[in-house]
Design a protein around this motif. Structure first.
Motif, PDB file in Angstrom:
ATOM      1  N   UNK A  10       0.875  -1.144   0.000  1.00  0.00           N
ATOM      2  CA  UNK A  10       0.000   0.000   0.000  1.00  0.00           C
ATOM      3  C   UNK A  10       0.920   1.202   0.000  1.00  0.00           C
ATOM      4  N   UNK A  11       0.835   2.068  -1.013  1.00  0.00           N
ATOM      5  CA  UNK A  11       1.786   3.159  -1.089  1.00  0.00           C
ATOM      6  C   UNK A  11       1.070   4.481  -1.082  1.00  0.00           C
ATOM      7  N   UNK A  12       1.698   5.443  -0.474  1.00  0.00           N
ATOM      8  CA  UNK A  12       1.177   6.790  -0.463  1.00  0.00           C
ATOM      9  C   UNK A  12       2.152   7.671  -1.231  1.00  0.00           C
ATOM     10  N   UNK A  13       1.626   8.492  -2.127  1.00  0.00           N
ATOM     11  CA  UNK A  13       2.504   9.356  -2.890  1.00  0.00           C
ATOM     12  C   UNK A  13       1.788  10.625  -3.270  1.00  0.00           C
ATOM     13  N   UNK A  14       2.480  11.707  -3.379  1.00  0.00           N
ATOM     14  CA  UNK A  14       1.919  12.966  -3.814  1.00  0.00           C
ATOM     15  C   UNK A  14       2.796  13.495  -4.920  1.00  0.00           C
ATOM     16  N   UNK A  15       2.195  13.937  -6.000  1.00  0.00           N
ATOM     17  CA  UNK A  15       3.023  14.350  -7.118  1.00  0.00           C
ATOM     18  C   UNK A  15       2.404  15.452  -7.935  1.00  0.00           C
ATOM     19  N   UNK A  32       0.817   4.388 -15.441  1.00  0.00           N
ATOM     20  CA  UNK A  32       1.976   5.130 -15.940  1.00  0.00           C
ATOM     21  C   UNK A  32       1.855   6.629 -15.698  1.00  0.00           C
ATOM     22  N   UNK A  33       0.618   7.130 -15.603  1.00  0.00           N
ATOM     23  CA  UNK A  33       0.435   8.573 -15.414  1.00  0.00           C
ATOM     24  C   UNK A  33       0.856   9.031 -14.025  1.00  0.00           C
ATOM     25  N   UNK A  34       1.063   8.085 -13.109  1.00  0.00           N
ATOM     26  CA  UNK A  34       1.437   8.448 -11.742  1.00  0.00           C
ATOM     27  C   UNK A  34       2.930   8.263 -11.477  1.00  0.00           C
ATOM     28  N   UNK A 289      -5.071   8.304  -5.078  1.00  0.00           N
ATOM     29  CA  UNK A 289      -5.256   7.177  -5.994  1.00  0.00           C
ATOM     30  C   UNK A 289      -4.871   5.876  -5.292  1.00  0.00           C
ATOM     31  N   UNK A 290      -5.418   4.774  -5.780  1.00  0.00           N
ATOM     32  CA  UNK A 290      -5.025   3.444  -5.302  1.00  0.00           C
ATOM     33  C   UNK A 290      -4.780   2.526  -6.485  1.00  0.00           C
ATOM     34  N   UNK A 291      -3.632   1.858  -6.456  1.00  0.00           N
ATOM     35  CA  UNK A 291      -3.265   0.903  -7.504  1.00  0.00           C
ATOM     36  C   UNK A 291      -2.847  -0.421  -6.885  1.00  0.00           C
ATOM     37  N   UNK A 292      -3.493  -1.539  -7.232  1.00  0.00           N
ATOM     38  CA  UNK A 292      -3.071  -2.850  -6.723  1.00  0.00           C
ATOM     39  C   UNK A 292      -1.981  -3.438  -7.616  1.00  0.00           C
ATOM     40  N   UNK A 293      -0.805  -2.865  -7.573  1.00  0.00           N
ATOM     41  CA  UNK A 293       0.255  -3.274  -8.497  1.00  0.00           C
ATOM     42  C   UNK A 293       0.596  -4.746  -8.299  1.00  0.00           C
ATOM     43  N   UNK A 294       0.521  -5.494  -9.382  1.00  0.00           N
ATOM     44  CA  UNK A 294       0.765  -6.919  -9.309  1.00  0.00           C
ATOM     45  C   UNK A 294      -0.463  -7.747  -9.045  1.00  0.00           C
ATOM     46  N   UNK A 295      -1.625  -7.103  -8.861  1.00  0.00           N
ATOM     47  CA  UNK A 295      -2.833  -7.852  -8.536  1.00  0.00           C
ATOM     48  C   UNK A 295      -4.091  -7.171  -9.036  1.00  0.00           C
ATOM     49  N   UNK A 296      -5.142  -7.352  -8.297  1.00  0.00           N
ATOM     50  CA  UNK A 296      -6.459  -6.838  -8.686  1.00  0.00           C
ATOM     51  C   UNK A 296      -7.364  -6.858  -7.466  1.00  0.00           C
ATOM     52  N   UNK A 349      -1.024   3.341  -2.960  1.00  0.00           N
ATOM     53  CA  UNK A 349      -1.849   4.556  -2.927  1.00  0.00           C
ATOM     54  C   UNK A 349      -0.967   5.748  -3.261  1.00  0.00           C
ATOM     55  N   UNK A 350      -1.451   6.555  -4.178  1.00  0.00           N
ATOM     56  CA  UNK A 350      -0.735   7.754  -4.611  1.00  0.00           C
ATOM     57  C   UNK A 350      -1.529   9.001  -4.251  1.00  0.00           C
TER      58      UNK A 350
END
Length: 356
Positions: A10-15, A32-34, A289-296, A349-350
């Protein structure tokens, strides 16, 4: 549920996006947009709350029987996730039995049960219901010695039953923590003594009792960092692990008599304070944002006490959860999240921000 080859995170990022870039909340965008993003400093996590009972073995079942059983005291949480692979319908859930010689008052403080053909939707239904009721302490039953209280739902063939319920057991006189026996089980006719139902053989998944059902920690982010992230719910061990200090606790399988790890911390609530420092010193519009990288999966979380629920999200996309404003002096926000039963990780999470 947890896939060892998928880093559950679970990742937090601000950009900062380019000028004029905007995405509508509750939609998905290509991951890719993040990118790119930098790591946030890992916070120290602390286990809080009562014990967590995890029932995920056998994850699939074809008849009646108990999945797991243990004795707990006071406040505790039960998480279960079981799929009916038979041709008959069974009720699936958790039974709390007063095995003492005194009357026990049993309360619920958050209750969610989800049944669905899709394993991750069942988990989301349960978690969303739990998150919206976790502040409601309700008297569920007054149990005489030998009596049980059951939370369950009928589960038809091929459906998955996922549940998360928090209980408080107290003595009827003096309101002191009381010991009770918890049994997760499937049944066609409710047994008179759920605490005596034969326990089914385990499979490759995990069942056990863990010291704490919550983790607390402070996340710190500065808008000047650009995109940033922090993995949470990363794999507990192995090459895919990127866990935080204090994130995982060793549990005990009371049936198998062995130490176990809840890989993915299913049923554990992460309660973060998110401190945003705004070194840019101008009002920013920030997006989560939330991305389940590697999963779903299907996901649910609370941001500043408001519930957000996703549609289906794959590793290729990120769910745009919500937008919020950060003033020139920064602010502190609250976040509550847990990996939904049936969902695969990792989650990332971004936070993105741009001038308001």
């Amino acid at each position: 549920m947890f896939k060892k080859k998928l880093v559950l995170s679970l990742a937090l990022g601000v950009g900062l996006f380019g000028a004029g870039t905007a995405f509508a909340a509750q939609e998905t965008v290509p991951i890719e947009t993040l990118q790119p993003a930098v790591n946030l400093e890992k916070p120290q996590l602390y286990g809080t709350g009562g014990k967590l009972i995890l029932s995920d073995s056998p994850e699939t079942f074809g008849g009646t029987g108990a999945f797991y059983r243990d004795v707990v005291e006071g406040e505790f949480r039960v998480f279960w996730h079981h799929q009916n692979t038979s041709t008959s319908a069974y009720s699936v859930g958790a039974a709390v039995t007063n095995t003492s010689s005194d009357t026990v008052k049993l309360y619920t403080k958050g209750k969610g049960v989800g049944v669905n053909l899709y394993v991750d939707v069942a988990g989301q239904l349960a978690l969303s219901s739990f998150l919206t009721t976790e502040k409601d302490k309700t008297l569920a039953a007054t149990l005489a010695p030998g009596q049980s209280y059951v939370v369950s739902a009928v589960t038809d063939p091929d459906l998955t039953n996922s549940g998360i319920v928090q209980f408080i057991a107290q003595t009827a006189i003096g309101n002191k923590p009381a010991a009770v026996t918890v049994t997760t089980l499937s049944y066609d006719t409710l047994p008179e003594r759920p605490d005596q139902v034969t326990i089914l053989p385990e499979d490759s998944h995990t069942r056990g009792t863990f010291p704490h059902f919550d983790r607390i920690g402070l996340l710190q982010y500065d808008t000047a960092m650009g995109n940033a992230f922090l993995r949470v719910d990363s794999a507990a061990y192995g090459q895919w692990s990127d866990s935080m200090p204090g994130e995982y606790e060793e549990g005990w399988d009371a049936v198998g008599g062995k130490a176990v790890i809840n890989n993915g911390n299913y049923g554990v609530m992460y309660r973060f304070s998110v401190q945003v420092k705004n070194s840019l010193h101008e009002r920013r519009t920030t997006s989560l944002f939330l991305n389940p990288s590697g999963g779903y999966g299907h996901f649910s979380l609370l941001w500043n006490k408001e519930l957000y629920e996703s549609g289906f999200v794959s590793w290729q996309n990120a769910w745009h959860v919500t937008d919020f404003s950060v003033n020139p002096h920064g602010a502190v926000y609250s976040s509550e999240m847990s990996l939904t039963g049936g969902s695969a990780g990792p989650q990332v999470i971004y936070f993105t921000n741009q001038a308001k």
